[in-house]
Scaffold this motif. Structure first.
Motif, PDB file in Angstrom:
ATOM      1  N   GLU A  84      46.087  51.559  33.448  1.00 39.79           N
ATOM      2  CA  GLU A  84      47.144  52.057  34.345  1.00 39.79           C
ATOM      3  C   GLU A  84      47.602  53.445  33.926  1.00 39.79           C
ATOM      4  N   GLN A  89      45.748  55.739  32.406  1.00 43.13           N
ATOM      5  CA  GLN A  89      44.700  56.675  32.797  1.00 43.13           C
ATOM      6  C   GLN A  89      44.761  57.002  34.283  1.00 43.13           C
ATOM      7  N   LEU A  90      45.097  55.979  35.083  1.00 41.76           N
ATOM      8  CA  LEU A  90      45.157  56.178  36.540  1.00 41.76           C
ATOM      9  C   LEU A  90      46.479  56.772  36.999  1.00 41.76           C
ATOM     10  N   TYR A  93      41.387  48.928  43.743  1.00 46.98           N
ATOM     11  CA  TYR A  93      40.710  49.114  42.456  1.00 46.98           C
ATOM     12  C   TYR A  93      39.826  47.914  42.133  1.00 46.98           C
TER      13      TYR A  93
END
Length: 302
Positions: free
Chosen positions: A41, A43-44, A65
């Motif tokens: 989460e 990273q996104l 996702y």
């Protein structure tokens, strides 16, 4: 954190419904699952799950996702299989579930033969009459009997499993034996709650005409073997799988009721979570049960 590990962690949480179950499936700690989800989460830059004390629910972004992750994992598994020659000797633990009666009577006697054929496979067999969530329980394959409900699982039909009406001679001597299908409605029948419609029995005559009747009974049990024992003891009329009824009929402990009719026929299925990229151990077990139970009458001596 490896990217594939992170993706697998998200998929495991979605498919098992909780961080705890995902940890069990991946054989890691719950804390590590939470850490991996948090890293993905981060990273996104967005949340994939809404968490409460009772449940974990995908956000709209999380749903997209997850769908894309499944596609990516399929390609990754295909790449891995191609690189390592997926058709190698089957190996590893294979977890299989089926009903108690099918497992005890028909499957168990064949398992030594399977293990001798595939010495690198270890079997973990779960016999239960309860419906098992394959994904949440880490089950590779289920052998199921009956009418399957619609689901995302993949099912291969192996054979038909015929049923027949029967009762003990002593019981039939005490009553007026039924002469027509409708007569069954007046009798106290043994009810198998594993059937999709346990109180509705369907029979077909030699001309292919089908008749159904609503039956009643003072005893309902979720075990075909127990119902067979009760029928042999003279309790009442039962609808039993042929592989259970025929040995008792041959011994004179049961006789067919309405022999001019054939009772319902249920399907025998191999059920597994995913259609693509079946592991060699699962594929060889499906082939094995198809060899022993496909396209032939299913009896204990087979």
């Amino acid at each position: 954190m490896d990217t594939i590990v992170g993706i697998n962690t998200i998929v495991a949480v979605v498919e098992t419904g909780s961080f705890t179950a995902a940890a069990q499936r991946m054989d890691i700690s719950k804390a590590l699952v939470s850490k991996y989800v948090g890293q993905v989460e981060a990273q996104l830059g967005t949340r994939l799950f809404n968490r409460t004390t009772r449940q974990v629910v995908l956000t709209p972004v999380g749903q997209d996702y997850y769908q894309q992750a499944l596609i990516l994992l399929q390609h990754y598994q295909k790449m891995q299989a191609s690189a390592t020659h997926a058709q190698h000797q089957p190996q590893g633990k294979l977890r299989v579930t089926t009903s108690v009666i099918f497992g005890d009577t028909l499957l168990a006697p064949l398992l030594p033969t399977f293990l001798a054929m595939y010495p690198e496979v270890e079997l973990d067999i779960l016999l239960t009459n309860k419906k098992v969530d394959l994904l949440a329980s880490g089950i590779d394959l289920a052998i199921r009997i009956g009418h399957l409900a619609d689901s995302s699982l993949v099912a291969q039909k192996i054979n038909q499993l015929p049923l027949m009406l029967c009762a003990a001679p002593e019981y039939l001597a005490k009553i007026n034996p039924p002469k027509a299908v409708a007569d069954l409605a007046t009798l106290d029948c043994l009810i198998d709650s594993n059937h999709s419609q346990p109180h509705r029995w369907t029979l077909t005559d030699r001309d292919g005409k089908t008749e159904s009747v609503n039956v009643k009974g003072r005893m309902t049990i979720n075990s075909s073997s127990s119902i067979a024992s009760l029928a042999i003891a003279g309790a009442s009329i039962a609808m039993l799988p042929t592989f259970l009824a025929e040995p008792a009929i041959n011994q004179g402990r049961l006789v067919r009721v309405l022999p001019e009719y054939n009772a319902s026929t249920y399907g025998l299925y191999a059920v597994y979570p995913h259609r693509q990229f079946l592991s060699p151990k699962v594929r060889c077990f499906i082939d094995f049960i198809r060899t022993h139970f496909g396209q032939r009458d299913i009896r204990p001596d087979h």
